[in-house]
Design a protein around this motif. Structure first.
Motif, PDB file in Angstrom:
ATOM      1  N   VAL A  92      34.666  27.759  52.383  1.00 58.54           N
ATOM      2  CA  VAL A  92      35.979  27.201  52.077  1.00 58.54           C
ATOM      3  C   VAL A  92      36.424  27.506  50.640  1.00 58.54           C
ATOM      4  CG1 VAL A  92      37.346  25.086  51.933  1.00 58.54           C
ATOM      5  CG2 VAL A  92      35.774  25.418  53.836  1.00 58.54           C
ATOM      6  N   PRO A  93      35.566  27.374  49.616  1.00 56.55           N
ATOM      7  CA  PRO A  93      36.009  27.699  48.253  1.00 56.55           C
ATOM      8  C   PRO A  93      36.431  29.156  48.061  1.00 56.55           C
ATOM      9  CG  PRO A  93      34.007  26.371  48.183  1.00 56.55           C
ATOM     10  CD  PRO A  93      34.215  26.780  49.610  1.00 56.55           C
ATOM     11  N   LYS A  94      36.008  30.037  48.975  1.00 60.49           N
ATOM     12  CA  LYS A  94      36.389  31.443  48.864  1.00 60.49           C
ATOM     13  C   LYS A  94      37.883  31.661  49.095  1.00 60.49           C
ATOM     14  CE  LYS A  94      31.888  33.058  50.602  1.00 60.49           C
ATOM     15  NZ  LYS A  94      31.199  33.801  51.689  1.00 60.49           N
ATOM     16  N   LEU A  95      38.531  30.695  49.761  1.00 58.82           N
ATOM     17  CA  LEU A  95      39.963  30.825  50.035  1.00 58.82           C
ATOM     18  C   LEU A  95      40.809  30.409  48.832  1.00 58.82           C
ATOM     19  CD1 LEU A  95      40.052  29.318  53.646  1.00 58.82           C
ATOM     20  CD2 LEU A  95      40.306  31.724  53.029  1.00 58.82           C
ATOM     21  N   ASN A  96      40.240  29.623  47.926  1.00 56.58           N
ATOM     22  CA  ASN A  96      41.011  29.100  46.808  1.00 56.58           C
ATOM     23  C   ASN A  96      41.337  30.188  45.786  1.00 56.58           C
ATOM     24  OD1 ASN A  96      42.208  26.989  45.185  1.00 56.58           O
ATOM     25  ND2 ASN A  96      40.426  27.157  43.855  1.00 56.58           N
TER      26      ASN A  96
ATOM     27  N   THR B 286      26.843  50.668  47.172  1.00 59.06           N
ATOM     28  CA  THR B 286      27.613  49.895  46.208  1.00 59.06           C
ATOM     29  C   THR B 286      27.692  48.454  46.668  1.00 59.06           C
ATOM     30  OG1 THR B 286      28.965  51.820  45.637  1.00 59.06           O
ATOM     31  CG2 THR B 286      29.829  49.653  45.027  1.00 59.06           C
ATOM     32  N   LEU B 287      27.149  47.556  45.861  1.00 59.07           N
ATOM     33  CA  LEU B 287      27.249  46.128  46.134  1.00 59.07           C
ATOM     34  C   LEU B 287      28.431  45.575  45.351  1.00 59.07           C
ATOM     35  CD1 LEU B 287      23.496  45.024  45.941  1.00 59.07           C
ATOM     36  CD2 LEU B 287      24.904  45.226  47.985  1.00 59.07           C
ATOM     37  N   GLY B 288      29.369  44.966  46.058  1.00 58.64           N
ATOM     38  CA  GLY B 288      30.542  44.430  45.392  1.00 58.64           C
ATOM     39  C   GLY B 288      30.266  43.100  44.715  1.00 58.64           C
ATOM     40  N   LYS B 289      31.238  42.641  43.949  1.00 56.67           N
ATOM     41  CA  LYS B 289      31.132  41.314  43.347  1.00 56.67           C
ATOM     42  C   LYS B 289      31.118  40.267  44.454  1.00 56.67           C
ATOM     43  CE  LYS B 289      33.487  42.478  39.013  1.00 56.67           C
ATOM     44  NZ  LYS B 289      34.634  42.147  38.125  1.00 56.67           N
ATOM     45  N   THR B 290      30.353  39.226  44.251  1.00 57.29           N
ATOM     46  CA  THR B 290      30.219  38.190  45.266  1.00 57.29           C
ATOM     47  C   THR B 290      30.853  36.887  44.798  1.00 57.29           C
ATOM     48  OG1 THR B 290      28.019  37.645  44.392  1.00 57.29           O
ATOM     49  CG2 THR B 290      28.125  39.189  46.237  1.00 57.29           C
ATOM     50  N   TRP B 291      31.207  36.052  45.796  1.00 57.34           N
ATOM     51  CA  TRP B 291      31.778  34.748  45.478  1.00 57.34           C
ATOM     52  C   TRP B 291      30.739  33.839  44.833  1.00 57.34           C
ATOM     53  CZ3 TRP B 291      36.919  34.838  46.719  1.00 57.34           C
ATOM     54  CH2 TRP B 291      37.333  35.713  47.735  1.00 57.34           C
ATOM     55  N   TYR B 292      29.477  34.000  45.269  1.00 59.47           N
ATOM     56  CA  TYR B 292      28.394  33.145  44.789  1.00 59.47           C
ATOM     57  C   TYR B 292      27.355  33.979  44.051  1.00 59.47           C
ATOM     58  CZ  TYR B 292      29.921  29.187  47.702  1.00 59.47           C
ATOM     59  OH  TYR B 292      30.631  28.144  48.257  1.00 59.47           O
ATOM     60  N   GLU B 293      26.735  33.352  43.052  1.00 54.34           N
ATOM     61  CA  GLU B 293      25.579  33.917  42.385  1.00 54.34           C
ATOM     62  C   GLU B 293      24.528  32.823  42.267  1.00 54.34           C
ATOM     63  OE1 GLU B 293      26.538  35.673  38.656  1.00 54.34           O
ATOM     64  OE2 GLU B 293      27.837  37.234  39.502  1.00 54.34           O
ATOM     65  N   ASN B 294      23.343  33.096  42.841  1.00 53.08           N
ATOM     66  CA  ASN B 294      22.259  32.112  42.831  1.00 53.08           C
ATOM     67  C   ASN B 294      22.693  30.777  43.428  1.00 53.08           C
ATOM     68  OD1 ASN B 294      20.459  33.946  41.538  1.00 53.08           O
ATOM     69  ND2 ASN B 294      21.391  33.450  39.559  1.00 53.08           N
ATOM     70  N   GLY B 295      23.528  30.859  44.443  1.00 58.36           N
ATOM     71  CA  GLY B 295      23.940  29.652  45.133  1.00 58.36           C
ATOM     72  C   GLY B 295      25.048  28.876  44.456  1.00 58.36           C
ATOM     73  N   GLU B 296      25.572  29.355  43.357  1.00 53.98           N
ATOM     74  CA  GLU B 296      26.643  28.687  42.626  1.00 53.98           C
ATOM     75  C   GLU B 296      27.915  29.516  42.705  1.00 53.98           C
ATOM     76  OE1 GLU B 296      26.461  25.705  41.359  1.00 53.98           O
ATOM     77  OE2 GLU B 296      24.311  25.451  41.745  1.00 53.98           O
ATOM     78  N   MET B 297      29.032  28.845  42.938  1.00 56.96           N
ATOM     79  CA  MET B 297      30.308  29.534  43.025  1.00 56.96           C
ATOM     80  C   MET B 297      30.673  30.131  41.672  1.00 56.96           C
ATOM     81  SD  MET B 297      32.628  30.147  45.332  1.00 56.96           S
ATOM     82  CE  MET B 297      34.285  30.808  45.440  1.00 56.96           C
ATOM     83  N   VAL B 298      31.055  31.411  41.664  1.00 58.47           N
ATOM     84  CA  VAL B 298      31.438  32.097  40.433  1.00 58.47           C
ATOM     85  C   VAL B 298      32.880  31.743  40.097  1.00 58.47           C
ATOM     86  CG1 VAL B 298      31.711  34.320  39.280  1.00 58.47           C
ATOM     87  CG2 VAL B 298      29.842  33.977  40.917  1.00 58.47           C
ATOM     88  N   GLU B 299      33.133  31.243  38.925  1.00 54.90           N
ATOM     89  CA  GLU B 299      34.493  30.883  38.525  1.00 54.90           C
ATOM     90  C   GLU B 299      35.287  32.125  38.125  1.00 54.90           C
ATOM     91  OE1 GLU B 299      35.776  27.992  38.859  1.00 54.90           O
ATOM     92  OE2 GLU B 299      33.930  26.961  39.428  1.00 54.90           O
TER      93      GLU B 299
END
Length: 309
Positions: A204-208, A296-309
């Motif tokens: 859900v936070p990925k939509l924000n 190529t690995l793209g940028k992810t929404w999460y890093e180490n289980g935490e949402m990236v701001e």
């Protein structure tokens, strides 16, 4: 002045076995109009005349109709089913879309122009040129608290969501936490509450404020709604009870070694559990990287289980 007589044959187009993209021009025209309205009023459900497609209702007909309307010969298609590219449903829809459009397919999120998904959003971030189409079995977030749809639509018009807050409060009182898992009700653009399809709380936070356009369509219920790029999507939460995603930050994929992403639990014969990345395409890229392939690995929404701001 003489008028050259014309026959019906000269006035009509040559016969074709089907329209490009399977849907007829009238159906596509209506879908485009309703998608524009949905984008103009984020989170608001728009009714449409859901057409028949060669698959059963409830198996992604709404998302398929959106994809068939948007698809072009040069668009690269990716279809996922609960994160997997190789499930029967995902493979069948991908094959059908390619067959009726001539568009190329891909398993790589970064290479896709159009992504149709059931119940998941890819782990790699989408950009402004990509469109995410989510299949929705039940588009009405008020149905658990108001089964009368006429009354529910009046409640949307009045922005009357008190019963939803009460439902969440009762869950906290009874269980000590919000028990709502998938389809977590979310406020879109500060006005309409929507159900973001049965995606997990993790997604859900990925939509924000996302860069990409998200279109959600329910073929069986004949409703379509959208989250335009850079639009606020806020899960309904109380100030003293923060929103929590699934606790997968300590889990490691048994196949790829990736850690800190949404996992599928795989029961083992000895009673224990192994875990695999839910996003199968992302997991394959990790495996390829591990054996030295150039990926190529793209940028992810999460890093180490935490949402990236």
């Amino acid at each position: 002045m003489s008028v050259t007589p014309q026959s019906l044959k000269t006035l009509s187009r040559a016969w074709e076995p089907m329209s490009y993209g399977f849907l007829d021009a009238s159906a596509k025209r209506e879908m485009r109009r309703k998608m524009i309205k949905a984008v103009a009023v984020p989170g608001c459900q728009m009714p449409y005349a859901s057409r028949e497609v060669p698959m059963a209702r409830g198996w992604g007909t709404g998302g398929l109709q959106v994809s068939l309307t948007l698809i072009r010969p040069n668009m690269r298609i990716k279809v996922i089913d609960q994160g997997a590219d190789d499930s029967v449903n995902a493979a069948s829809i991908r094959h059908f879309l390619a067959r009726v459009s001539g568009a190329p397919t891909t398993l790589d999120t970064l290479q896709a122009d159009l992504i149709q998904s059931r119940h998941r959003i890819p782990e790699e971030k989408l950009n402004e040129d990509q469109i995410l189409v989510l299949q929705v079995p039940n588009p009405e977030p008020l149905r658990p608290v108001q089964p009368n749809m006429s009354v529910a639509r009046q409640m949307h018009a009045d922005a009357d969501y008190g019963r939803m807050w009460l439902q969440l409060y009762e869950q906290i009182v009874r269980s000590g936490r919000v028990m709502q898992g998938a389809s977590y009700p979310s406020m879109v653009n500060g006005r309409h509450v929507m159900t973001p399809s049965p995606i997990p709380r993790w997604d859900v936070p990925k939509l924000n404020m996302a860069q990409h356009l998200t279109i959600l369509s329910a073929g069986r219920e004949k409703r379509i709604f959208a989250v335009p790029p850079y639009t606020r999507v806020e899960p309904l939460v109380f100030d003293d009870v923060p929103y929590k995603v699934e606790e997968h930050h300590d889990l490691t994929c048994s196949r790829s070694g990736a850690k800190g992403f949404f996992m599928n639990e795989i029961p083992q014969e000895d009673g224990s559990s192994a875990y695999e990345l839910s996003d199968s395409g992302f997991g394959v890229k990790h495996i390829q990287q591990g054996i030295g392939d150039a990926v190529t690995l793209g940028k992810t929404w999460y890093e180490n289980g935490e949402m990236v701001e």
